[in-house]
Design an enzyme around this catalytic site. Structure first.
Site, PDB file in Angstrom:
ATOM      1  N   HIS A   1       0.860  -1.173   0.000  1.00  0.00           N
ATOM      2  CA  HIS A   1       0.000   0.000   0.000  1.00  0.00           C
ATOM      3  C   HIS A   1       0.901   1.228   0.000  1.00  0.00           C
ATOM      4  O   HIS A   1       1.409   1.631   1.045  1.00  0.00           O
ATOM      5  CB  HIS A   1      -0.921  -0.011   1.220  1.00  0.00           C
ATOM      6  CG  HIS A   1      -1.977  -1.064   1.141  1.00  0.00           C
ATOM      7  ND1 HIS A   1      -1.700  -2.411   1.276  1.00  0.00           N
ATOM      8  CD2 HIS A   1      -3.307  -0.968   0.920  1.00  0.00           C
ATOM      9  CE1 HIS A   1      -2.824  -3.102   1.146  1.00  0.00           C
ATOM     10  NE2 HIS A   1      -3.810  -2.246   0.931  1.00  0.00           N
TER      11      HIS A   1
ATOM     12  N   HIS B   1      -0.548  -5.777  -5.819  1.00  0.00           N
ATOM     13  CA  HIS B   1      -0.974  -7.082  -5.314  1.00  0.00           C
ATOM     14  C   HIS B   1      -0.322  -8.186  -6.135  1.00  0.00           C
ATOM     15  O   HIS B   1      -0.195  -8.055  -7.351  1.00  0.00           O
ATOM     16  CB  HIS B   1      -2.486  -7.272  -5.470  1.00  0.00           C
ATOM     17  CG  HIS B   1      -3.329  -6.245  -4.809  1.00  0.00           C
ATOM     18  ND1 HIS B   1      -3.540  -4.985  -5.334  1.00  0.00           N
ATOM     19  CD2 HIS B   1      -4.058  -6.301  -3.669  1.00  0.00           C
ATOM     20  CE1 HIS B   1      -4.360  -4.316  -4.540  1.00  0.00           C
ATOM     21  NE2 HIS B   1      -4.687  -5.088  -3.522  1.00  0.00           N
TER      22      HIS B   1
END
EC number: 4.2.1.-
Length: 162
Positions: free
Chosen positions: A84, A109
């Protein structure tokens, strides 16, 4: 009782407190350190995932948020790795104990095919903005809510959490 104030830029110390809470939230997600996450979140959170999974929780207790984040169907899945990355942002103080942050986000991801993490099955990256709520709890700024806005995605983001 919370005192409403006209929206303003927070004081330096409050800004740093929110930055610390935001960093701890992101790092705890990416390292799957749920104890660390528990320390940086408010007792109750507003989680608006309508843009992601079509759900809104106006007042989610911290233990439910921890259970959701650490679930095998979400970030608790050992075969899913994330980063993130928080970019530029601005903070607006809306109450003496409440601050709203607006942050550029890129969330990378990877989903692996095996527990040894030897083969990447899917990659997917979300780009956009996150509106983050912070609240002051016993003199410490805590992560108190999240509303992600995915503007565009790369690769197979929709397959990461299948």
């Amino acid at each position: 009782m919370t005192k409403t104030v006209p929206p303003k830029t927070p004081a330096y110390e409050d800004t740093v407190g929110c930055q610390i809470a935001l960093f701890e939230w992101a790092e705890s997600y990416d390292t799957k350190d749920w104890g660390r996450l528990a320390k940086c979140i408010a007792p109750t959170l507003r989680i608006d995932y309508r843009n992601v999974i079509g759900k809104l929780w106006e007042a989610m207790p911290a233990d439910e948020f921890l259970a959701m984040a650490s679930s095998e169907k979400f970030l608790g899945n050992a075969r899913i790795k994330t980063q993130h990355f928080v970019g530029a942002g601005k903070l607006v103080q809306t109450h003496e104990d409440r601050i709203t942050g607006y942050h550029q986000m890129r969330v990378a991801h990877q989903r692996y095919s095996d527990d040894a993490l030897t083969e990447v099955l899917y990659t997917g990256h979300g780009h956009g903005k996150a509106t983050v709520q912070f609240c002051l709890v016993d003199g410490v700024w805590k992560f108190a809510g999240l509303e992600p806005e995915i503007r565009w995605a790369e690769n197979d983001l929709e397959k990461i959490f299948e």
